[in-house]
Design a protein around this motif. Structure first.
Motif: not given
Lengths: 218, 218
Positions: A38, B138, B146
């Motif tokens: 991602p 993250s 995201k």
């Protein structure tokens, strides 16, 4: 029992992938399966590639996401035909989803089809879509140990793009060690250091891509 | 048919996860399932956490990787008990693998067990391991979109750590928009901006972690 189910799924996928490739070949479409973690830069690479090839090669894009159509909207702004696949939870594209997306495109109008897979370094490597080349984008902030941790993905790639090289001054990343680790897993792979932010290396990537299309669907 | 198979797998996993949690509870072990994209900083966070809690809390670590034991070797150097799980291709840990790893640890000697999942923003969210909290890391270079692309993972997290904030000057990342997007999916989540490189924000993360352990296994 579980293994048998998995084998059946992969076998069925392979058959549909072959049918997809025949359909692409009969329409002279060269297809690339773009895979990465991602946020490694798949959409940015597609935008850079569109930018360089506009007017030279007729592009089409398939956007794979679990949900949302943010990336497809960005691509559509460039005037390129784009189809969104929402996998609805699935962590990778498969040949069946791709087949459905191909039906939504005018294949006769496309020379190069870029298929953006779901952001994931694991499962996409196992599912052929009917593509002619597999391209992996790895990015500097992810660290240089990734080939050891996700070997199948690096093994299957025809090319690895090392993205975000503009961040090299701020991070510990040994590009030589990283490239050597990749070559240890996959001797024939092409490696391109790039930055989708500064445009560095994009010329080399696009040249390689065009050379692959010229070689034809092999 | 396929859906039934998936349901059976998740149902069986849930049962084993509950058994794992009972085992942890009976030994007063508080377990955290750490999840993220590849290279977002799970191992670095574990090292920072060990560094802060050494001598205060007895730690244990379970390292989940598809292959390699690079991370486990790093942890072992710190003198913390660590067990490596190699999933052999599987893109996530499951309760069964975790159960096996728990058998390799002296649970009576551990207060806090950090379980590093496979780097993947999709499938780990679906498989409970028996943990008391789910923590998502993250990182800034992955981009602020995201939560829209991997909503289940953000929905299930008890805390989200925004790692690599030392790179903010070099990247486009809207921390407020990112936090708002997360809160839209998950109102009760705690959010901590951190840098495992500079140590910024680690104090707040560790304080939260200790408060959760005090609250007990609920």
């Amino acid at each position: 029992m579980e293994i048998k189910v998995v084998k059946d799924i992969l076998g069925a996928n392979e058959q549909i992938a072959q049918r997809n490739q025949q359909l692409l070949d009969s329409n002279n479409v060269f297809a690339v399966n773009l895979m990465s973690s991602p946020g490694a830069g798949k959409t940015s690479l597609i935008l850079q590639t569109i930018n360089r090839l506009k007017g030279k090669t007729r592009l089409g894009v398939v956007e794979g996401d679990i949900s949302s159509s943010l990336d497809a909207e960005q691509i559509a702004k460039e005037g390129v035909p784009v189809v969104q696949i929402n996998t609805g939870g699935e962590c990778h594209l498969d040949a069946n989803m791709t087949s459905s997306a191909l039906g939504d495109l005018r294949l006769k109008d496309i020379d190069l089809l870029l298929i953006e897979n779901v952001g994931n370094l694991v499962c996409p490597a196992e599912f052929a879509l009917g593509e002619h080349r597999k391209v992996l984008i790895s990015s500097i902030p992810e660290g240089d140990d990734k080939p050891f941790k996700y070997p199948l993905m690096f093994h299957k790639a025809d090319a690895v793009l090392i993205n975000k090289i503009d961040l090299l001054p701020y991070l510990k990343f040994d590009t030589d060690a990283f490239s050597q680790a990749i070559k240890g897993i996959n001797q024939k792979v092409e490696i391109f250091p790039i930055s989708c932010t500064t445009g560095q290396g994009i010329e080399q990537w696009v040249s390689w891509l065009l050379s692959q299309i010229e070689k034809g669907q092999t």
